[in-house]
Structure formats: C-alpha cells, structure tokens
Design a protein around this motif. Sequence first.
Motif, PDB file in Angstrom:
ATOM      1  N   GLY A  22       0.810  -1.197   0.000  1.00 47.31           N
ATOM      2  CA  GLY A  22       0.000   0.000   0.000  1.00 47.31           C
ATOM      3  C   GLY A  22       0.846   1.251   0.000  1.00 47.31           C
ATOM      4  O   GLY A  22       2.055   1.230  -0.194  1.00 47.31           O
ATOM      5  N   ILE A  23       0.196   2.388   0.248  1.00 46.17           N
ATOM      6  CA  ILE A  23       0.875   3.668   0.189  1.00 46.17           C
ATOM      7  C   ILE A  23       2.001   3.746   1.217  1.00 46.17           C
ATOM      8  O   ILE A  23       3.041   4.350   0.968  1.00 46.17           O
ATOM      9  CB  ILE A  23      -0.147   4.803   0.402  1.00 46.17           C
ATOM     10  CG1 ILE A  23      -1.099   4.871  -0.811  1.00 46.17           C
ATOM     11  CG2 ILE A  23       0.534   6.139   0.595  1.00 46.17           C
ATOM     12  CD1 ILE A  23      -2.233   5.844  -0.662  1.00 46.17           C
ATOM     13  N   ASP A 322      -6.668   3.302   3.789  1.00 43.62           N
ATOM     14  CA  ASP A 322      -5.872   4.530   3.762  1.00 43.62           C
ATOM     15  C   ASP A 322      -6.661   5.756   4.202  1.00 43.62           C
ATOM     16  O   ASP A 322      -6.103   6.664   4.833  1.00 43.62           O
ATOM     17  CB  ASP A 322      -5.325   4.763   2.348  1.00 43.62           C
ATOM     18  CG  ASP A 322      -4.471   3.602   1.854  1.00 43.62           C
ATOM     19  OD1 ASP A 322      -3.440   3.334   2.481  1.00 43.62           O
ATOM     20  OD2 ASP A 322      -4.845   2.971   0.855  1.00 43.62           O
ATOM     21  N   THR A 339      -6.649   1.520  -0.791  1.00 38.48           N
ATOM     22  CA  THR A 339      -5.946   0.736  -1.806  1.00 38.48           C
ATOM     23  C   THR A 339      -6.571  -0.647  -1.972  1.00 38.48           C
ATOM     24  O   THR A 339      -6.822  -1.351  -0.994  1.00 38.48           O
ATOM     25  CB  THR A 339      -4.465   0.578  -1.421  1.00 38.48           C
ATOM     26  OG1 THR A 339      -3.873   1.870  -1.311  1.00 38.48           O
ATOM     27  CG2 THR A 339      -3.717  -0.240  -2.458  1.00 38.48           C
ATOM     28  N   THR A 363      -2.515  -3.104  -8.490  1.00 43.20           N
ATOM     29  CA  THR A 363      -2.710  -2.181  -7.372  1.00 43.20           C
ATOM     30  C   THR A 363      -3.444  -0.935  -7.827  1.00 43.20           C
ATOM     31  O   THR A 363      -3.032  -0.277  -8.785  1.00 43.20           O
ATOM     32  CB  THR A 363      -1.352  -1.777  -6.756  1.00 43.20           C
ATOM     33  OG1 THR A 363      -0.663  -2.945  -6.299  1.00 43.20           O
ATOM     34  CG2 THR A 363      -1.556  -0.833  -5.581  1.00 43.20           C
ATOM     35  N   TYR A 365      -4.815   2.589  -6.128  1.00 42.21           N
ATOM     36  CA  TYR A 365      -4.737   3.405  -4.917  1.00 42.21           C
ATOM     37  C   TYR A 365      -5.935   4.325  -4.697  1.00 42.21           C
ATOM     38  O   TYR A 365      -6.033   4.948  -3.642  1.00 42.21           O
ATOM     39  CB  TYR A 365      -3.481   4.283  -4.962  1.00 42.21           C
ATOM     40  CG  TYR A 365      -2.189   3.528  -4.813  1.00 42.21           C
ATOM     41  CD1 TYR A 365      -1.866   2.866  -3.639  1.00 42.21           C
ATOM     42  CD2 TYR A 365      -1.264   3.496  -5.859  1.00 42.21           C
ATOM     43  CE1 TYR A 365      -0.668   2.183  -3.494  1.00 42.21           C
ATOM     44  CE2 TYR A 365      -0.061   2.814  -5.728  1.00 42.21           C
ATOM     45  CZ  TYR A 365       0.223   2.164  -4.546  1.00 42.21           C
ATOM     46  OH  TYR A 365       1.423   1.489  -4.416  1.00 42.21           O
ATOM     47  N   SER A 378       1.805   8.854  -5.880  1.00 42.25           N
ATOM     48  CA  SER A 378       1.716   7.415  -6.117  1.00 42.25           C
ATOM     49  C   SER A 378       1.209   7.195  -7.531  1.00 42.25           C
ATOM     50  O   SER A 378       0.611   8.088  -8.138  1.00 42.25           O
ATOM     51  CB  SER A 378       0.759   6.754  -5.118  1.00 42.25           C
ATOM     52  OG  SER A 378       1.207   6.919  -3.795  1.00 42.25           O
ATOM     53  N   ASP A 380      -0.819   4.011  -9.868  1.00 40.05           N
ATOM     54  CA  ASP A 380      -1.359   2.659  -9.964  1.00 40.05           C
ATOM     55  C   ASP A 380      -0.410   1.787 -10.782  1.00 40.05           C
ATOM     56  O   ASP A 380       0.358   2.299 -11.611  1.00 40.05           O
ATOM     57  CB  ASP A 380      -2.738   2.676 -10.614  1.00 40.05           C
ATOM     58  CG  ASP A 380      -3.771   3.393  -9.759  1.00 40.05           C
ATOM     59  OD1 ASP A 380      -3.540   3.544  -8.550  1.00 40.05           O
ATOM     60  OD2 ASP A 380      -4.802   3.802 -10.328  1.00 40.05           O
TER      61      ASP A 380
END
Length: 437
Positions: A22-23, A322, A339, A363, A365, A378, A380
């Motif tokens: 994740g982030i 998140d 996410t 992924t 986000y 970020s 994807d």
Amino acid sequence: MRKFSLIGIAMLIVSIPTFAGGILTNTNQHVSFLRMLARGASIDIDGVYSNPAGLAFLPEDGLYLSLNGQSAYQTRNIKATFPLFIEDGNTRYYKGKASAPFIPSFQGAYKKGDWTISGSFAVVGGGGKASFDDGLGMFDSMVMGQVHTISGGQITPNMYSINSAMDGSQFIYGVQLGLSYQVNDWLGVFAGGRMNYFTGGYEGFLTATAHSNIPTYGGMELVGIDLDCDQTGWGLTPILGADVKLGKWNIGLKYEFMTSLNLENKTKKAEVRAMGNEGNPLADYKDGVNTPSDIPALLTAAVGYEFLPTLRATLEYHHFFDKAAGMANDKQKALKHGTHEILIGAEWDIAKQLTISGGYQRTDYGLADDFQSDISFSCDSYSLGFGAAIKMTKHLTMNIAYFWTNYDDYTKKISETTKNVYSRTNKVFGLGVDYKF
C-alpha cells in the motif's frame, strides 16, 4: 512569500515504499512473495507475515528459521510544465533515483503440538535512500513566481539560475511476535502484534542567484533554503488471523489494525533566505514538531487450491484502509477509496529438489489530484514476479526471485498552463534461505 516545504522533497523520495504494498506498507517481507506474490494461503515459514494463522498447520513440530535479503531500485520521474520555464514547451524533467542495495528480513517459528510461536524482523515501510540531484519542479516554479513578484517583474527566468538538490532516507523497522493455535483439523487462529520504529534523515538546499551582469541584482542570492532534519517515531500494530483447511482448499485471513504513528523532528537546520522577506516559512519543521504518518489498517484474504500434489495456485485480495489513517495535512481525505490489490500466483514442483513459481499483482490506490504532489505521489501499477525454491538438503531450502513493476503515468492538471506528469519504475531481486531443525 509562499511556504517552501523542502522536507516534503525528502518525504517524496522515501515516503512511498520501496517494495510492493500500500501507500505506506511493504508487503514483500520474504523472497517467496517475490517469486509468487499471492502468499496469503501459505503454510510455510513465510506465513509469519503473509498467513500467520497457517503456521498452526506446519507439517512437523520443531524450529523453522528464514533469512532473506532483497535489493530494490527505483526511479521517480516528473515531467513538469509551467509558463515561466524557458525550455521548449515550457517543460522540465526531474529525475529521482532510489536504491536499497540490501534489505534484510528474518522470520522464525517454533511449533509444539497445537501451538506455534512466531516472530520476525523486517523493514515494513520505506527501506531506501534516494536523491533528486536537480530538485523538483514545484519548488522551481514557486521560486520563479516569488522572484517575479519581489522584483516587480524586472527579473525574468533567463536572468538567474536555480541550483537545488535533496538526499533522503527512510526506514520503518518492524518486530513482530505472536501465537498460532490449531483449534481442530480445519481451523487455525492467530493473535499477535508488531512494534514499528521509524527513522529518516533529510538534507537539501535550494538557491536562486541572479546572473552577474544583471543591473542592480547582479550576483545576488534571490532565494536560499537549507534543511537538515531527522525524524523518528514508533507505533504498535495488533494483528489477528485465521486459516481454514478444507481438503485441497486452504483459506487464509489476516487483519492488521491501524498503527498510530507520529514523526518527531530533530532539526539541525531549517533556514530560508529571501530578498525583501522576513521570517522563516520552515518554522513548521523546527525541532520537536510532530507530523502524523499513520500506517493504515490492512485486510488480506486468500484462497489456495492444490490441483495436483505438485501444482498449487492462490488468488488473493488486499485492502488498505488509507482514508482512515492520519497523514500530513489530512491528505488522505482526498483519496477516492483505500488501496485495492488483486494477486494471483502459482507454483509447480518440477522435480523433487526444484519448485518454480510466478505471480501477478494489480494495485489501485484510488488516487485524486488533491492527493498528488511533487512532494508525495503514487501511481497505480501491475507487478510480475517469478523465481524458484531449490531444496538444497532435507532441511535447507533456497529461494531466488525477480520482481518487476510497471506503473501507470498520472497526469495532474494544476491550471490551463501548468501540469505535472508523474511516473515511476521499480525492480527487486531477492535471495533467501529457509531452514528446518
């Protein structure tokens, strides 16, 4: 003067994990993840992280140990368009390089009857050092706008030069401990926790200097910024898990609660010098100031199936909460959703001593323009991993893997004439050994 946030440059360099996840979270804490990706239904030593309840079904009593090393390399690039940039098309390119030549992790488990105690040490977030040798577009444009304002438009971009750079590092070390219990022939459960310790360091500068032949301002420093700041913090993560074995099927579930984490500044220097300006816009980053950086809660669910005694596959889902985790300036509220990750992997025992495997991860986000900035962005992505497990002896297995990520470019339109295009690359190589006493 508009606020300059050079500390944000450092957070861009390292706030996005070097690895998968994740982030703010690394999920590849064992080389088996790199070679297969979907490990949430594993009943092996890597389950210490990926499926701790599954440790209740380890095939034999005894001590299991694993030592892993991974090398990760990334680029984080920005294509910035701004009216005052004098390059063709008013566009500049900013390239950041991040590297983590050696990221270690250790897992251990001891099974006795229905009980298994397990523990691990790993880098659970961040995990690298990086640099932007030419600074970032958002700071160049801020400086240009400031110079234009304080000079009354007398100084144009071709009359001065900007020199900037930033180096940074960030590591979140995690120490995990927990107990797994085999309730019956088909159910195992887990309860435990992880202590997370954050440490990071950031050094950077920016100077805008008028060319020596410019009347009145010749050779003058128009804007200057210097930063030397360390940050530390810690937090606890409770973890629960369950594993269900139904014949050839195995279902792994895990929930990691949100980790409250505040980062405290230990600042040696946070200085701003600007023509015609007083005060220090970096005062928010003075020594002792705290910034929220919570690690989001995580839910994982995986279903594994044994097609043949030598062929297995797993489908897995991750959700990072998140939007419920506190971040600097509450930027988590801008996300469209937490996410989502979908993973699929398979492994095949092609010989008694050799298993090959591969996997895929997507992924998403839930990104939004208000979440993205030069100082923290970020993208994807989808990732591919492949590798092998080599049984060196009855007790010793070596895992080797390569992991590669392809990122979607993200375009943030700031105005009709200003936009940024964010892009990244990532590759990871891993080597590890598992030993059963």
